[in-house]
Design an enzyme around this catalytic site. Structure first.
Site, PDB file in Angstrom:
ATOM      1  N   SER A 160       3.196  -3.990 -27.277  1.00  0.00           N
ATOM      2  CA  SER A 160       2.953  -5.232 -26.530  1.00  0.00           C
ATOM      3  C   SER A 160       3.701  -6.378 -27.193  1.00  0.00           C
ATOM      4  O   SER A 160       4.240  -7.258 -26.508  1.00  0.00           O
ATOM      5  CB  SER A 160       1.462  -5.549 -26.497  1.00  0.00           C
ATOM      6  OG  SER A 160       0.749  -4.513 -25.875  1.00  0.00           O
ATOM      7  N   HIS A 192       1.014   2.480 -23.081  1.00  0.00           N
ATOM      8  CA  HIS A 192      -0.442   2.597 -22.934  1.00  0.00           C
ATOM      9  C   HIS A 192      -0.797   3.438 -21.702  1.00  0.00           C
ATOM     10  O   HIS A 192      -1.667   4.310 -21.753  1.00  0.00           O
ATOM     11  CB  HIS A 192      -1.091   1.221 -22.717  1.00  0.00           C
ATOM     12  CG  HIS A 192      -1.007   0.279 -23.881  1.00  0.00           C
ATOM     13  ND1 HIS A 192      -0.502  -0.992 -23.774  1.00  0.00           N
ATOM     14  CD2 HIS A 192      -1.400   0.420 -25.173  1.00  0.00           C
ATOM     15  CE1 HIS A 192      -0.581  -1.605 -24.940  1.00  0.00           C
ATOM     16  NE2 HIS A 192      -1.129  -0.764 -25.816  1.00  0.00           N
ATOM     17  N   LYS A 244      -4.765 -10.004 -34.767  1.00  0.00           N
ATOM     18  CA  LYS A 244      -3.761 -10.372 -33.753  1.00  0.00           C
ATOM     19  C   LYS A 244      -4.192 -11.613 -32.978  1.00  0.00           C
ATOM     20  O   LYS A 244      -5.367 -11.762 -32.662  1.00  0.00           O
ATOM     21  CB  LYS A 244      -3.573  -9.218 -32.757  1.00  0.00           C
ATOM     22  CG  LYS A 244      -2.854  -8.004 -33.321  1.00  0.00           C
ATOM     23  CD  LYS A 244      -2.675  -6.954 -32.235  1.00  0.00           C
ATOM     24  CE  LYS A 244      -2.045  -5.685 -32.776  1.00  0.00           C
ATOM     25  NZ  LYS A 244      -2.134  -4.579 -31.800  1.00  0.00           N
ATOM     26  N   ARG A 257       2.544   6.604 -32.036  1.00  0.00           N
ATOM     27  CA  ARG A 257       3.968   6.487 -31.696  1.00  0.00           C
ATOM     28  C   ARG A 257       4.872   7.096 -32.753  1.00  0.00           C
ATOM     29  O   ARG A 257       5.802   7.825 -32.456  1.00  0.00           O
ATOM     30  CB  ARG A 257       4.363   5.011 -31.531  1.00  0.00           C
ATOM     31  CG  ARG A 257       3.857   4.388 -30.270  1.00  0.00           C
ATOM     32  CD  ARG A 257       4.053   2.908 -30.287  1.00  0.00           C
ATOM     33  NE  ARG A 257       3.291   2.318 -31.386  1.00  0.00           N
ATOM     34  CZ  ARG A 257       3.010   1.044 -31.516  1.00  0.00           C
ATOM     35  NH1 ARG A 257       3.468   0.169 -30.645  1.00  0.00           N
ATOM     36  NH2 ARG A 257       2.291   0.605 -32.524  1.00  0.00           N
TER      37      ARG A 257
END
Ligand code: PNS
Length: 160
Positions: free
Chosen positions: A129, A18, A42, A91
Site C-alpha cells: 500500500s 491483498h 503506520k 511477499r
C-alpha cells in the site's frame, strides 16, 4: 464444521496483492472476515470507513467474504467472530521477521488461533500500500497495482 478465518491488515488502501490473498483464502475457508485494524506504527491516508468501503466494493463478488473493522487486539476480534484461523500474505524474506513476531505474539495471547501464510503471487511480490501511495501521490500509473475503485479514491485523495 464451519471454518472461519480472519484476514487482518491496515489495507490503506487494498491492493491487488491483498485481493489475491483474500480470494485464495476464501477458497480454503468457509468464511473469511477481512478486518481493518490499527497498525500503531503506520500513519493512515484513508479513514477506517473509507478502507472498509473500498474492500467491500472490490470483494463484493466473493460471497463468503465479510468486511469489518476493529479497535483492539486481533485475537480478540477473531474470538468475537468465532474464527480459529488468521490468514496473512507473505511477499518476501523481508516480511518474515515481522510476521514471525506478530504470529508468535498472537500465539502467546491465544494459542487456539492458528496463523496460515499464503505466498503472494510473484507478480505482486514488490507491491505494498505504501508504494502505491507513493506512486499515486505524484500521479504515476497504478492501474496494474490496484482496482479501478481504489485508483479513483487515490486520485480524489490527492486531488489529481
Ligand atoms: O497490513 P499490516 O499493517 O501489516 O497489518 C498489521 C496488523 C494490523 C494485522 C497488526 O498490526 C495487528 O494485528 N494490529 C492489531 C493489534 C494486535 O493485535 N497486534 C498483534 C500483537 S503484536
Amino acid at each position: 464444521m464451519t471454518r472461519i478465518a480472519v484476514c487482518p491488515g491496515s489495507f490503506d488502501p487494498i491492493t491487488y496483492g491483498h485481493l489475491d490473498i483474500i480470494k485464495r483464502g476464501a477458497k480454503v475457508f468457509d468464511e473469511v472476515y477481512v478486518v481493518v485494524l490499527n497498525n500503531s506504527s503506520k500513519k493512515s491516508l484513508f479513514s477506517i470507513q473509507e478502507r472498509m468501503d473500498l474492500i467491500g466494493e472490490v470483494t463484493k463478488q466473493i460471497p463468503n467474504v465479510k468486511v469489518d473493522s476493529f479497535q483492539g487486539l486481533l485475537v480478540d476480534y477473531a474470538n468475537s467472530v468465532q474464527a480459529d484461523a488468521i490468514i496473512r500474505g507473505l511477499r518476501a524474506v523481508s516480511d518474515f521477521e515481522y510476521e514471525m513476531q506478530i504470529t508468535s505474539m498472537n500465539r502467546v495471547l491465544n494459542d487456539k488461533i492458528e496463523t496460515f501464510f499464503i505466498m503472494t503471487n510473484s507478480q505482486y511480490s514488490f507491491l505494498s500500500s505504501s508504494i502505491v501511495k507513493e506512486v499515486a501521490q505524484y500521479n504515476g500509473n497504478v492501474s496494474d497495482l490496484v482496482p479501478q475503485e481504489v485508483e479513483d479514491a487515490l486520485r480524489n485523495k490527492f486531488s489529481l
